[in-house]
Every structure is written in C-alpha cells, then in structure tokens.
Scaffold this motif. Structure first.
Motif, short mmCIF file in Angstrom:
data_model
loop_
_atom_site.label_atom_id
_atom_site.label_comp_id
_atom_site.label_asym_id
_atom_site.label_seq_id
_atom_site.Cartn_x
_atom_site.Cartn_y
_atom_site.Cartn_z
N ARG A 110 90.57 29.16 -36.38
CA ARG A 110 89.68 28.02 -36.56
C ARG A 110 88.27 28.40 -36.12
O ARG A 110 88.08 29.07 -35.12
CB ARG A 110 90.20 26.84 -35.73
CG ARG A 110 89.72 25.52 -36.17
CD ARG A 110 90.50 24.43 -35.49
NE ARG A 110 90.40 24.59 -34.06
CZ ARG A 110 89.91 23.67 -33.24
NH1 ARG A 110 89.52 22.53 -33.70
NH2 ARG A 110 89.84 23.89 -31.96
N GLY A 111 87.30 28.00 -36.92
CA GLY A 111 85.93 28.40 -36.66
C GLY A 111 85.58 29.72 -37.32
O GLY A 111 84.43 30.12 -37.33
N GLY A 112 86.58 30.37 -37.91
CA GLY A 112 86.36 31.64 -38.59
C GLY A 112 87.13 31.70 -39.90
O GLY A 112 87.28 32.77 -40.48
N ILE A 113 87.63 30.55 -40.37
CA ILE A 113 88.38 30.54 -41.63
C ILE A 113 87.40 30.73 -42.79
O ILE A 113 86.42 30.03 -42.91
CB ILE A 113 89.18 29.23 -41.80
CG1 ILE A 113 90.28 29.15 -40.74
CG2 ILE A 113 89.79 29.15 -43.21
CD1 ILE A 113 91.11 27.87 -40.76
N SER A 114 87.68 31.71 -43.60
CA SER A 114 86.85 32.01 -44.76
C SER A 114 87.56 31.51 -46.02
O SER A 114 88.79 31.53 -46.09
CB SER A 114 86.63 33.52 -44.88
OG SER A 114 85.87 33.81 -46.04
N PRO A 115 86.78 31.11 -47.02
CA PRO A 115 87.41 30.74 -48.29
C PRO A 115 87.86 31.97 -49.09
O PRO A 115 88.51 31.83 -50.11
CB PRO A 115 86.30 29.98 -49.03
CG PRO A 115 85.03 30.45 -48.43
CD PRO A 115 85.34 30.85 -47.01
N LEU A 116 87.55 33.16 -48.58
CA LEU A 116 87.88 34.40 -49.27
C LEU A 116 88.85 35.24 -48.43
O LEU A 116 88.79 35.21 -47.21
CB LEU A 116 86.61 35.22 -49.52
CG LEU A 116 85.56 34.54 -50.39
CD1 LEU A 116 84.23 35.26 -50.28
CD2 LEU A 116 86.04 34.48 -51.83
N GLY A 117 89.71 35.99 -49.09
CA GLY A 117 90.58 36.94 -48.40
C GLY A 117 91.66 36.29 -47.55
O GLY A 117 92.12 36.89 -46.57
N GLN A 118 92.08 35.10 -47.92
CA GLN A 118 93.11 34.41 -47.14
C GLN A 118 94.47 35.07 -47.34
O GLN A 118 94.75 35.63 -48.40
CB GLN A 118 93.17 32.94 -47.53
CG GLN A 118 91.89 32.21 -47.23
CD GLN A 118 91.88 30.78 -47.74
OE1 GLN A 118 92.80 30.33 -48.40
NE2 GLN A 118 90.81 30.06 -47.44
N ARG A 119 95.30 34.98 -46.31
CA ARG A 119 96.64 35.55 -46.36
C ARG A 119 97.41 34.98 -47.54
O ARG A 119 98.08 35.69 -48.29
CB ARG A 119 97.38 35.24 -45.05
CG ARG A 119 98.78 35.82 -45.00
CD ARG A 119 99.43 35.54 -43.66
NE ARG A 119 98.76 36.33 -42.63
CZ ARG A 119 98.61 35.94 -41.37
NH1 ARG A 119 99.07 34.79 -40.97
NH2 ARG A 119 98.00 36.72 -40.51
N LYS A 120 97.36 33.65 -47.71
CA LYS A 120 97.97 32.99 -48.86
C LYS A 120 96.84 32.26 -49.57
O LYS A 120 96.16 31.43 -48.97
CB LYS A 120 99.03 31.98 -48.40
CG LYS A 120 99.65 31.22 -49.54
CD LYS A 120 100.67 30.21 -49.08
CE LYS A 120 101.22 29.46 -50.28
NZ LYS A 120 102.02 28.33 -49.90
N ARG A 121 96.63 32.59 -50.81
CA ARG A 121 95.53 31.97 -51.57
C ARG A 121 95.81 30.49 -51.78
O ARG A 121 96.83 30.11 -52.36
CB ARG A 121 95.36 32.67 -52.90
CG ARG A 121 94.14 32.22 -53.62
CD ARG A 121 93.95 33.01 -54.90
NE ARG A 121 92.55 32.96 -55.24
CZ ARG A 121 91.93 33.87 -55.92
NH1 ARG A 121 92.58 34.95 -56.31
NH2 ARG A 121 90.67 33.74 -56.22
N LEU A 122 94.91 29.67 -51.31
CA LEU A 122 95.05 28.22 -51.44
C LEU A 122 94.08 27.70 -52.49
O LEU A 122 93.01 28.28 -52.68
CB LEU A 122 94.75 27.54 -50.10
CG LEU A 122 95.62 27.96 -48.92
CD1 LEU A 122 95.13 27.30 -47.63
CD2 LEU A 122 97.07 27.60 -49.18
N ARG A 123 94.44 26.59 -53.13
CA ARG A 123 93.48 26.01 -54.07
C ARG A 123 92.25 25.61 -53.26
O ARG A 123 92.35 25.18 -52.11
CB ARG A 123 94.08 24.86 -54.85
CG ARG A 123 94.42 23.65 -54.05
CD ARG A 123 95.04 22.59 -54.93
NE ARG A 123 95.53 21.51 -54.10
CZ ARG A 123 96.17 20.46 -54.54
NH1 ARG A 123 96.43 20.35 -55.83
NH2 ARG A 123 96.58 19.53 -53.72
N THR A 124 91.10 25.78 -53.88
CA THR A 124 89.83 25.63 -53.17
C THR A 124 88.88 24.75 -53.96
O THR A 124 88.78 24.87 -55.18
CB THR A 124 89.19 27.02 -52.95
OG1 THR A 124 90.11 27.82 -52.20
CG2 THR A 124 87.88 26.94 -52.22
#
Length: 165
Positions: A107-121
């Motif tokens: 938290r505070g460092g969550i990026s919309p890129l390079g996520q472990r599981k790609r979530l809809r954005t």
C-alpha cells in the motif's frame, strides 16, 4: 522524456514492464517519509508536480471483482462512477491485505503496471488533460512519469470519469 533502463535500486516489476514494452518514461525517486499523511500528496510535493498530474492507484471490488482505479491525488475515487465504468452495480474499497497480495505491491506503492495478477483497470479521464502523468513505480518513494496513452495501452485501461474533486 528519455527512455530509462531499469537499474538494481529502482528495479520494480512496473519499471521492467515499461522497459520491456520499449516505452518512454522518466523515473522520479524521493525520500519517503513514513509520517507523511498522504502517499500521493507526498509524491507531488517531493517532485514539485501539480497534484492534478500525480495519480494514485487504488484497488476496489466491483461486484466482487478486484478492479484498479487510477485517479489524481488532488481528488478522490467515486465508487459509483467506477462501478458504472466497468458495467457493475456496486463498488467498495478492497481489503488492503488482499490488494497487496494480489498486486504484489505494498500500500502506498501499488502501481497500475507490472502487477502480480493483472486486474482490470480504469484511468480517470482527466489524465488526458496532461501531456504526462506520474504514477507509482511500485515502491513508496518511486514514481514514473509517462504519457497517459502509454499507461492506458500497457495497463489495458478503460478511460472514464471516476474521480471527484
């Protein structure tokens, strides 16, 4: 904007994704103060960038499905608008521990890129008002600046008005 290569101290999955895609971006690092009341506000202040151009990454649940919302730090997330943007009925903020486990970021460092599981954005439509925006690079104290179109493409994001002032 110069193309940056990921280096050991700044290497995050987000930076690796940008580098792998051949995207142009700029990395901004600053000393994170754990006592600061707002991660996004701290980033804007530390970089000397308008809070309208610094976007925070929030994880919500829409009809039970984890969904990423990227909104300016100068505002807040409109949960109803987020639900509408993904053709859902009800949205609520996700449990922080679940968001961290699913994305692979803290938290505070969550990026919309390079996520472990790609979530809809969903990226707030106001991003289009700027030549570049800043989002978390995947660690507190580390941001990437990039064109909104690049973020939209790499995150397979939907553009929609999901922020409140």
């Amino acid at each position: 904007m110069a193309k940056k290569k990921a280096q050991a101290p700044a290497g995050t999955p987000a930076i690796a994704a940008l580098t792998s895609a051949g995207a142009e971006f700029t990395v901004h690092a600053y000393e994170h103060d754990p006592a600061h009341p707002s991660y996004g506000g701290e980033a804007a202040q530390a970089m000397g960038v308008s809070p309208d151009r610094v976007f925070k990454t929030l994880v919500a649940e829409v009809d039970g499905v984890l969904t990423v919302a990227v909104v300016p730090v100068s505002g807040s997330l409109d949960l109803k608008a987020l639900a509408t943007a993904v053709s859902g009925k009800r949205a609520s903020m996700a449990d922080p521990a679940l968001a961290e486990r699913t994305t692979g970021y803290v938290r505070g460092g969550i990026s919309p890129l390079g996520q472990r599981k790609r979530l809809r954005t969903v990226l707030d439509a106001s991003a289009q008002d700027h030549a570049t925006i800043c989002v978390s690079a995947g660690r507190r104290g580390l941001e990437v600046e990039l064109p909104p179109a690049t973020l939209t493409t790499l995150a397979s994001a939907t553009l929609a008005p999901i922020a409140r002032p």
